[in-house]
Scaffold this motif. Structure first.
Motif, short mmCIF file in Angstrom:
data_model
loop_
_atom_site.label_atom_id
_atom_site.label_comp_id
_atom_site.label_asym_id
_atom_site.label_seq_id
_atom_site.Cartn_x
_atom_site.Cartn_y
_atom_site.Cartn_z
N GLY A 130 0.68 -1.18 -0.06
CA GLY A 130 -0.08 -0.23 0.17
C GLY A 130 0.75 1.42 0.08
N ARG A 131 0.34 2.28 0.25
CA ARG A 131 0.67 3.67 0.41
C ARG A 131 1.82 3.66 1.19
NH1 ARG A 131 -3.44 6.19 1.02
NH2 ARG A 131 -3.56 7.04 -1.14
N GLY A 132 3.03 4.27 0.73
CA GLY A 132 4.56 4.27 1.45
C GLY A 132 5.01 3.16 1.65
N GLY A 133 4.57 2.07 0.99
CA GLY A 133 5.24 0.77 1.22
C GLY A 133 4.88 -0.13 2.24
N GLU A 134 3.67 0.49 2.83
CA GLU A 134 2.90 -0.70 3.83
C GLU A 134 2.50 -1.82 3.34
OE1 GLU A 134 0.37 0.10 7.79
OE2 GLU A 134 -0.03 1.42 6.22
N LEU A 135 2.66 -2.92 4.21
CA LEU A 135 2.44 -4.32 3.74
C LEU A 135 1.15 -4.58 4.62
CD1 LEU A 135 5.49 -6.46 3.59
CD2 LEU A 135 4.59 -5.17 1.76
N LEU A 136 0.06 -5.12 3.69
CA LEU A 136 -1.33 -5.49 4.52
C LEU A 136 -1.52 -6.94 3.97
CD1 LEU A 136 -1.43 -2.38 3.49
CD2 LEU A 136 -3.89 -2.72 4.44
N PRO A 152 4.25 -1.33 8.41
CA PRO A 152 5.09 -0.23 7.65
C PRO A 152 6.47 -0.52 7.39
CG PRO A 152 4.68 0.24 9.97
CD PRO A 152 3.90 -1.19 9.69
N LEU A 153 7.15 -0.36 6.50
CA LEU A 153 8.31 -0.73 6.18
C LEU A 153 9.27 0.61 5.94
CD1 LEU A 153 7.93 -3.04 2.94
CD2 LEU A 153 8.20 -3.78 5.44
N PHE A 154 8.97 1.75 6.07
CA PHE A 154 9.80 2.99 5.96
C PHE A 154 9.38 3.93 6.92
CE2 PHE A 154 9.43 1.34 1.72
CZ PHE A 154 10.70 1.07 1.14
N ALA A 182 15.64 4.04 0.35
CA ALA A 182 16.10 2.84 0.79
C ALA A 182 15.67 1.83 -0.04
CB ALA A 182 15.72 2.80 2.13
N LEU A 183 16.26 0.62 0.14
CA LEU A 183 15.78 -0.83 -0.32
C LEU A 183 15.59 -1.72 0.93
CD1 LEU A 183 15.33 -2.73 -2.70
CD2 LEU A 183 17.73 -3.35 -2.66
N VAL A 184 14.34 -2.21 0.89
CA VAL A 184 13.95 -2.99 2.30
C VAL A 184 13.69 -4.56 1.82
CG1 VAL A 184 12.28 -3.16 4.17
CG2 VAL A 184 13.14 -1.03 3.35
N CYS A 185 14.27 -5.42 2.53
CA CYS A 185 13.99 -6.93 2.42
C CYS A 185 13.24 -7.33 3.71
CB CYS A 185 15.36 -7.64 2.20
SG CYS A 185 15.18 -9.46 2.36
#
Length: 202
Positions: A130-136, A152-154, A182-185
């Motif tokens: 989702g918005r801002g890289g949030e995972l649902l 939320p990832l960031f 940033a790159l997130v894993c």
């Protein structure tokens, strides 16, 4: 797949075009990827809405869709299907019944859903970015919108309000997502003795 103005079918062995379908309303962005489901084709675009097509005995598309839903008209989000359900995001998360004329089973509202929301599905779970890289993480089998977990990832406040247009990459159980800085894993795993969850692993 699409070219600039039409939907088409190609022979993967030769590259030859097998059929062409021009939708009634012009000017589609043609970014969402069509989804093949049990010998049928589901498509959703900004000017022509969601449609379900069948094919004739020669493998050519039947121009008149067997079902339509004008309310689902995404610019860029691609649908994902599992079983008789198809999911797609356009400001909300739509869950449609492929066997009942694309009738919505439910429509999920959440602050994280925007126009660009990549989806990954299994038999019982859907993961939306989702918005801002949030995972649902959503239950795909429920009779109404059921959010299992979110992550939320960031931490960047500006990023949280924006749509991330880069598509994430899934490698094994790890999801890679590029933000603005940033790159997130993240490690996608099932918690022992409980329901599925999205868990960050740095």
């Amino acid at each position: 797949g699409y070219d600039r103005a039409t939907l088409g079918g190609w022979d993967p062995a030769t590259g030859d075009r097998l059929w062409t379908l021009k939708p009634p309303h012009h000017g589609d962005f043609n970014v969402p990827t069509p989804v093949a489901v049990d010998g049928r084709l589901f498509v959703a675009t900004e000017n022509n809405g969601a449609r379900l097509y069948e094919f004739d005995r020669e493998g050519r598309i039947v121009p008149q869709p067997v079902a339509e839903l004008d309310e689902l008209a995404p610019d860029v989000s691609s649908p994902a299907a599992v079983g008789h359900r198809v999911f797609c995001v356009w400001n909300d998360l739509y869950c449609l019944d492929l066997d009942d004329g694309l009738e919505p089973i439910w429509i999920g509202e959440d602050r994280a859903f925007c126009d660009s929301s990549p989806l990954f599905v299994t038999d019982d779970r859907l993961l939306a970015v989702g918005r801002g890289g949030e995972l649902l993480l959503v239950d795909t089998t429920a009779d109404d919108f059921r959010l299992v977990s979110r992550l939320p990832l960031f931490n960047d406040k500006e990023v949280k309000q924006t749509e991330l247009l880069s598509h994430p990459a899934l490698v094994g159980s790890r999801l890679y997502l590029r933000g603005e800085k940033a790159l997130v894993c993240v490690e996608l795993m099932r918690r022992r003795g409980s329901e599925s969850a999205v868990t960050a692993k740095e």
